[in-house]
Scaffold this active site. Structure first.
Site, PDB file in Angstrom:
ATOM      1  N   ASN A 148       6.365  15.361  23.464  1.00 47.40           N
ATOM      2  CA  ASN A 148       5.981  14.824  24.773  1.00 47.40           C
ATOM      3  C   ASN A 148       4.549  15.265  25.034  1.00 47.40           C
ATOM      4  O   ASN A 148       4.310  16.408  25.393  1.00 47.40           O
ATOM      5  CB  ASN A 148       6.939  15.374  25.843  1.00 47.40           C
ATOM      6  CG  ASN A 148       6.519  14.987  27.254  1.00 47.40           C
ATOM      7  OD1 ASN A 148       5.640  14.154  27.439  1.00 47.40           O
ATOM      8  ND2 ASN A 148       7.163  15.606  28.238  1.00 47.40           N
ATOM      9  N   LYS A 165       2.575  14.398  27.301  1.00 50.19           N
ATOM     10  CA  LYS A 165       2.208  14.459  28.736  1.00 50.19           C
ATOM     11  C   LYS A 165       0.836  13.810  28.963  1.00 50.19           C
ATOM     12  O   LYS A 165       0.484  12.861  28.260  1.00 50.19           O
ATOM     13  CB  LYS A 165       2.272  15.912  29.227  1.00 50.19           C
ATOM     14  CG  LYS A 165       3.619  16.574  28.891  1.00 50.19           C
ATOM     15  CD  LYS A 165       3.855  17.861  29.604  1.00 50.19           C
ATOM     16  CE  LYS A 165       5.214  18.416  29.194  1.00 50.19           C
ATOM     17  NZ  LYS A 165       5.567  19.647  29.889  1.00 50.19           N
ATOM     18  N   HIS A 175      11.904  13.133  33.561  1.00 53.88           N
ATOM     19  CA  HIS A 175      11.339  14.453  33.252  1.00 53.88           C
ATOM     20  C   HIS A 175      11.175  15.244  34.553  1.00 53.88           C
ATOM     21  O   HIS A 175      10.862  14.670  35.597  1.00 53.88           O
ATOM     22  CB  HIS A 175       9.994  14.280  32.535  1.00 53.88           C
ATOM     23  CG  HIS A 175       9.480  15.571  31.987  1.00 53.88           C
ATOM     24  ND1 HIS A 175       8.858  16.506  32.780  1.00 53.88           N
ATOM     25  CD2 HIS A 175       9.521  16.088  30.736  1.00 53.88           C
ATOM     26  CE1 HIS A 175       8.535  17.548  32.019  1.00 53.88           C
ATOM     27  NE2 HIS A 175       8.931  17.321  30.785  1.00 53.88           N
ATOM     28  N   GLU A 181       8.879  16.978  35.644  1.00 52.99           N
ATOM     29  CA  GLU A 181       7.575  16.796  36.301  1.00 52.99           C
ATOM     30  C   GLU A 181       7.562  15.509  37.102  1.00 52.99           C
ATOM     31  O   GLU A 181       6.952  15.436  38.175  1.00 52.99           O
ATOM     32  CB  GLU A 181       6.453  16.821  35.243  1.00 52.99           C
ATOM     33  CG  GLU A 181       6.227  18.238  34.713  1.00 52.99           C
ATOM     34  CD  GLU A 181       5.744  18.313  33.274  1.00 52.99           C
ATOM     35  OE1 GLU A 181       5.276  17.298  32.722  1.00 52.99           O
ATOM     36  OE2 GLU A 181       5.846  19.417  32.691  1.00 52.99           O
ATOM     37  N   GLU A 186      16.229  20.593  29.741  1.00 49.26           N
ATOM     38  CA  GLU A 186      14.980  21.329  29.894  1.00 49.26           C
ATOM     39  C   GLU A 186      15.014  22.180  31.157  1.00 49.26           C
ATOM     40  O   GLU A 186      14.749  21.664  32.259  1.00 49.26           O
ATOM     41  CB  GLU A 186      13.798  20.359  29.986  1.00 49.26           C
ATOM     42  CG  GLU A 186      13.643  19.440  28.799  1.00 49.26           C
ATOM     43  CD  GLU A 186      12.230  18.890  28.688  1.00 49.26           C
ATOM     44  OE1 GLU A 186      11.602  19.114  27.660  1.00 49.26           O
ATOM     45  OE2 GLU A 186      11.757  18.267  29.647  1.00 49.26           O
ATOM     46  N   GLY A 226       6.492  24.808  29.831  1.00 48.53           N
ATOM     47  CA  GLY A 226       5.075  25.157  29.906  1.00 48.53           C
ATOM     48  C   GLY A 226       4.810  26.591  30.330  1.00 48.53           C
ATOM     49  O   GLY A 226       3.678  26.950  30.640  1.00 48.53           O
ATOM     50  N   SER A 280       9.134  25.235  26.231  1.00 53.80           N
ATOM     51  CA  SER A 280       8.468  26.247  25.401  1.00 53.80           C
ATOM     52  C   SER A 280       9.095  26.418  24.020  1.00 53.80           C
ATOM     53  O   SER A 280       9.082  27.510  23.464  1.00 53.80           O
ATOM     54  CB  SER A 280       8.397  27.591  26.143  1.00 53.80           C
ATOM     55  OG  SER A 280       7.657  27.449  27.347  1.00 53.80           O
TER      56      SER A 280
END
Ligand code: PGA
Length: 260
Positions: free
Chosen positions: A10, A12, A103, A105, A175, A181, A221
């Site tokens: 991904n 991003k 996701h 985010e 996730e 991250g 991560s």
């Protein structure tokens, strides 16, 4: 049942088209002799054409990070006056196979909901795309002991009225938000525990064969160092990789760990 592991990058909001083409070519070169694992990269929309060209004829598949879907009078709208948005059919025609949906985010910054994810899953199947459905709890939710409840709600919402034959082809990415991250990975045991709970829920929503067919990636991560141990867990069927997917060499290590 043995599921082929699936490692997806991904990217991003990273890479220009020029950088994306180079990274995709490096990834394809690094994994060209790796068999027994599925690999995909998910660049930003603007870089899809460049990446499609760079991976043509390789064992790397193409994914997108989102799609826009509108439903009107019970029908999915595939084009029209939605300035700035991209429809499933456009992605399909551009060579995309997979779409990351929901996701964290997007949930956090763009208000994505489980109902929206459900609609996008339906639209993806109509267009011949396959979804990677992201779920996961925040640190606050984990610390208050509601991880299972949160993830169950996300899975139930996403899969509402999705028939078993389609569900079997979907991928879930578990996730934990606190691991994305941050350099803080869920331990293999922590991740396995939630993956097993998701699979148990899928068994009750569908049946054992369907639940066994659905691949559940871990994300947050995951990197070249910790991938092998995470991927050795019985219910971890791959990874959705952010930061480490931006370096072809690191990503290739993860892909190779998935091939074992
Ligand atoms: P990360 O991101 O690997 O950088 O934690 C994973 C993701 O958000 O998909």
């Amino acid at each position: 049942m043995s599921r082929t592991k699936f490692i997806a990058g991904n990217w991003k909001m990273n890479t220009t088209p020029t950088e994306a083409a180079a990274l995709a070519a490096d990834v394809a070169a690094a994994v060209k002799d790796v068999n027994g694992v599925d690999v995909a990269v998910c660049p930003p929309y603007t870089n899809i054409a460049a990446v499609a060209a760079a991976i043509k004829g390789t064992n790397v598949q193409l994914g997108a990070q989102n799609v826009h879907v509108v439903e009107k009078d019970g029908k999915i709208v595939t084009s029209g006056a939605y300035t700035g948005e991209i429809a499933p059919g456009m992605l399909k025609d551009a060579g995309v196979a997979w779409v990351i949906l929901g996701h964290s985010e997007r949930r956090q910054y763009f208000g994505e909901t489980d109902a929206g994810v459900n609609l996008k899953i339906r639209a993806c199947f109509e267009a011949g795309l396959l979804p990677i459905i992201c779920v996961g709890e925040t640190l606050e939710q984990r610390e208050s002991g509601i991880t299972v409840k949160v993830v169950e709600e996300q899975v139930r919402g996403a899969y509402a009225n999705i028939p078993a034959a389609q569900a079997a082809k979907t991928v879930i990415a578990y996730e934990p938000v606190w691991a994305i991250g941050t350099g803080k990975t869920a331990s293999p045991e922590q991740a396995q525990e939630v993956h097993a709970q998701i699979r148990a829920l899928l068994t009750t929503l569908y049946d054992a064969p369907t639940a066994q067919a659905i691949r559940i990636q871990y994300g947050g991560s995951m990197n070249a160092k910790n991938a092998a141990e995470l991927l050795s867990q019985p219910d971890i069927d791959g990874g959705l990789i952010g930061g480490a997917a931006l370096k072809a060499a690191d990503f290739a290590v993860i892909v190779k760990a998935g091939a074992k």
